[in-house]
Design a protein around this motif. Structure first.
Motif, PDB file in Angstrom:
ATOM      1  N   ASN A  41      32.059  67.718  55.296  1.00 55.73           N
ATOM      2  CA  ASN A  41      32.381  67.853  56.720  1.00 55.73           C
ATOM      3  C   ASN A  41      31.270  67.214  57.559  1.00 55.73           C
ATOM      4  OD1 ASN A  41      33.963  68.587  58.867  1.00 55.73           O
ATOM      5  ND2 ASN A  41      33.417  70.770  58.834  1.00 55.73           N
ATOM      6  N   GLY A  42      31.651  66.375  58.535  1.00 60.64           N
ATOM      7  CA  GLY A  42      30.666  65.738  59.401  1.00 60.64           C
ATOM      8  C   GLY A  42      30.193  64.378  58.912  1.00 60.64           C
ATOM      9  N   ARG A  95      30.105  60.999  60.938  1.00 63.76           N
ATOM     10  CA  ARG A  95      29.188  60.811  62.060  1.00 63.76           C
ATOM     11  C   ARG A  95      27.845  60.244  61.618  1.00 63.76           C
ATOM     12  NH1 ARG A  95      31.722  62.943  66.238  1.00 63.76           N
ATOM     13  NH2 ARG A  95      32.947  64.848  65.991  1.00 63.76           N
ATOM     14  N   ASP A 111      34.544  67.016  62.267  1.00 68.72           N
ATOM     15  CA  ASP A 111      34.103  68.427  62.338  1.00 68.72           C
ATOM     16  C   ASP A 111      35.086  69.395  61.704  1.00 68.72           C
ATOM     17  OD1 ASP A 111      31.908  67.898  64.230  1.00 68.72           O
ATOM     18  OD2 ASP A 111      33.511  67.479  65.658  1.00 68.72           O
ATOM     19  N   GLU A 112      36.246  68.915  61.253  1.00 73.19           N
ATOM     20  CA  GLU A 112      37.438  69.751  61.104  1.00 73.19           C
ATOM     21  C   GLU A 112      37.744  70.221  59.684  1.00 73.19           C
ATOM     22  OE1 GLU A 112      37.111  66.422  60.228  1.00 73.19           O
ATOM     23  OE2 GLU A 112      37.941  65.884  62.178  1.00 73.19           O
ATOM     24  N   ARG A 160      27.345  76.895  60.779  1.00 76.39           N
ATOM     25  CA  ARG A 160      27.980  75.998  61.748  1.00 76.39           C
ATOM     26  C   ARG A 160      28.799  76.820  62.730  1.00 76.39           C
ATOM     27  NH1 ARG A 160      29.850  70.312  61.451  1.00 76.39           N
ATOM     28  NH2 ARG A 160      29.777  70.256  59.200  1.00 76.39           N
ATOM     29  N   LEU A 209      31.869  76.083  65.734  1.00 75.82           N
ATOM     30  CA  LEU A 209      32.766  75.130  66.387  1.00 75.82           C
ATOM     31  C   LEU A 209      33.454  75.843  67.538  1.00 75.82           C
ATOM     32  CD1 LEU A 209      34.594  73.349  63.393  1.00 75.82           C
ATOM     33  CD2 LEU A 209      32.816  72.361  64.872  1.00 75.82           C
ATOM     34  N   SER A 227      28.352  71.899  73.963  1.00 75.55           N
ATOM     35  CA  SER A 227      27.995  71.911  72.548  1.00 75.55           C
ATOM     36  C   SER A 227      27.811  73.359  72.115  1.00 75.55           C
ATOM     37  CB  SER A 227      26.739  71.074  72.289  1.00 75.55           C
ATOM     38  OG  SER A 227      25.755  71.372  73.243  1.00 75.55           O
ATOM     39  N   GLN A 244      21.510  75.248  63.195  1.00 76.24           N
ATOM     40  CA  GLN A 244      22.082  73.893  63.131  1.00 76.24           C
ATOM     41  C   GLN A 244      21.163  72.883  63.799  1.00 76.24           C
ATOM     42  OE1 GLN A 244      26.285  75.443  64.453  1.00 76.24           O
ATOM     43  NE2 GLN A 244      26.393  73.291  63.869  1.00 76.24           N
ATOM     44  N   ASN A 257      25.624  69.614  59.167  1.00 73.44           N
ATOM     45  CA  ASN A 257      26.037  70.694  60.093  1.00 73.44           C
ATOM     46  C   ASN A 257      25.486  70.452  61.491  1.00 73.44           C
ATOM     47  OD1 ASN A 257      23.393  71.314  59.368  1.00 73.44           O
ATOM     48  ND2 ASN A 257      23.732  73.526  59.352  1.00 73.44           N
ATOM     49  N   GLN A 289      28.276  70.533  67.265  1.00 70.52           N
ATOM     50  CA  GLN A 289      29.472  69.880  67.802  1.00 70.52           C
ATOM     51  C   GLN A 289      29.241  69.545  69.283  1.00 70.52           C
ATOM     52  OE1 GLN A 289      32.516  72.731  68.518  1.00 70.52           O
ATOM     53  NE2 GLN A 289      34.211  71.271  68.601  1.00 70.52           N
TER      54      GLN A 289
END
Ligand SMILES: Nc1nc2c(c(=O)[nH]1)N[C@H]1C(S)=C(S)[C@@H](COP(=O)(O)O)O[C@H]1N2
Ligand SMILES: [Mo]
Length: 353
Positions: free
Chosen positions: A91-92, A95, A107-108, A240, A242, A318, A329, A343, A346
């Protein structure tokens, strides 16, 4: 075939192909304590296997009594149900710069389902682990090739880890038999660990006297800095948070529009390394504490909320979480070669009108 090096270029056709096979959690679905099965993120390395009606779980290797168990046999064993937050270790990844070439998550790649099954420990006791057992190897029915290595998907746990009471041989997800893509008829659930440990389409459990050296153990899921770096194994989920992106979305850019005034920002936070002790909402770089709800279970995310008095203009929201093990994070993501355990906080761009 070797591994493609991380790239500074645009998304490749291979990454797009993976992204259309493997779906993420639409972030608005963070509203559900328990993710509906059809919205749960998905990661399948090879093909979803075609499962034979004669399927049996084989338990063997360094055990006193090898077992062959049908789904009915497993269903007749003690039954446990609890919610578990799963997150993909990648995940991530998308980026990162340069970007490791693999499933390009933003992020999902996280969800929380209610899993039902029988504790693995009970089955291992029944088989009787013989002295010298170091690890248990869990092998799926799916077969493929990754970076030139042909193998059945397999992962191991140390004998001590495998005996933890919360580890399940799961045959139901959200109260229904597992769907094909989530591991029917049986999968491993290893609460607190990144997704790769939760072996789907489980065919065999083998007690071994030496550390397992399979591809998914010794090559794929490592924190490493360059191709030949022996690296460190990926294990538990880093903290994390979100948020549900507020307001409404622009179709193409996903940029948000919000009406001025008081806005309640709602999100989820989790960690496999400890419990969540703090979540903060950042508004244009200024941090404030969010209110924490009760976790949905010992191994599941919690809901958090924060008030925002939205003034007209352009804003960046964020959020970041900290856990009881002292992890928080990062605002800048340390880079690793395969994009594991990212992580980064966001960020969501919002226009208030
Ligand atoms: N047999 C098998 N198990 C597997 C995988 C796989 O490709 N094959 N993918 C793993 C990875 S990387 C993740 S993140 C989780 C995803 O579980 P889900 O698709 O049910 O969300 O399954 C894990 N178990
Ligand atoms: Mo994953």
């Amino acid at each position: 075939m070797g591994a493609p090096e991380p790239t500074e270029g645009p998304l490749t056709a291979e990454e797009l192909q993976l992204a259309t096979r493997n779906r993420g959690l639409p972030l608005e679905a963070l509203r559900y304590d328990r993710t509906p099965t059809g919205l749960h993120y998905l990661l399948v390395h090879f093909d979803i296997p075609d499962v034979d009606a004669a399927w049996r779980l084989q338990v063997g290797g360094n055990v006193s009594k090898a077992l062959e168990l049908s789904l009915d046999d497993l269903r007749a064993r003690p039954r446990r149900t609890f919610p578990v937050t799963l997150e993909c270790a990648g995940n991530g990844r998308a980026r990162l710069f340069p970007r490791p070439i693999s499933q390009p998550w933003l992020d999902e790649a996280v969800s929380t389902a209610e899993w039902t099954g029988t504790p693995l420990g009970g089955i291992l006791e029944e088989a009787g682990l013989k002295p010298g057992t170091e690890e248990l190897v869990f092998t799926g029915m799916d077969h493929g090739v990754e970076k030139g290595y042909e193998h059945d998907y397999a992962r191991s746990l140390t004998a001590a880890e495998a005996m933890r009471p919360e580890i399940l041989l799961a045959y139901e997800m959200n109260g229904q038999p597992l769907e094909p893509q989530h591991g029917f008829p049986l999968r491993l659930i290893v609460p607190g660990w990144y997704g790769m440990a939760h072996v789907k389409w489980l065919a065999r459990i083998e007690a071994v006297t030496k550390p397992f050296e399979g591809y998914q153990q010794k090559m794929a899921y490592l924190y490493k800095q360059f191709s030949d770096d022996p690296g460190q194994p990926v294990g538990r989920i880093r903290p994390r948070a979100l948020m549900i992106p507020p307001g409404f979305a622009d179709f193409l850019s996903r940029r948000r529009t919000v009406e001025r005034g008081r806005v309640e920002i709602v999100g989820r936070a989790w960690s496999g390394l400890g419990s969540i002790v703090q979540v903060e909402l950042g508004v244009d770089g200024e941090w404030r504490l969010a209110k924490l709800g009760e976790p949905a279970g010992r191994f599941a995310w919690l809901r958090w909320t924060a008030e925002w008095d939205a003034a007209p203009g352009e804003h960046v929201l964020s959020c970041r979480a900290a856990d009881s093990a002292g992890n928080i994070q990062p605002s800048e993501q340390p880079w690793n070669y395969q994009g594991m355990g990212d992580n980064l906080i966001q960020t969501v761009k919002v226009t208030v009108r």
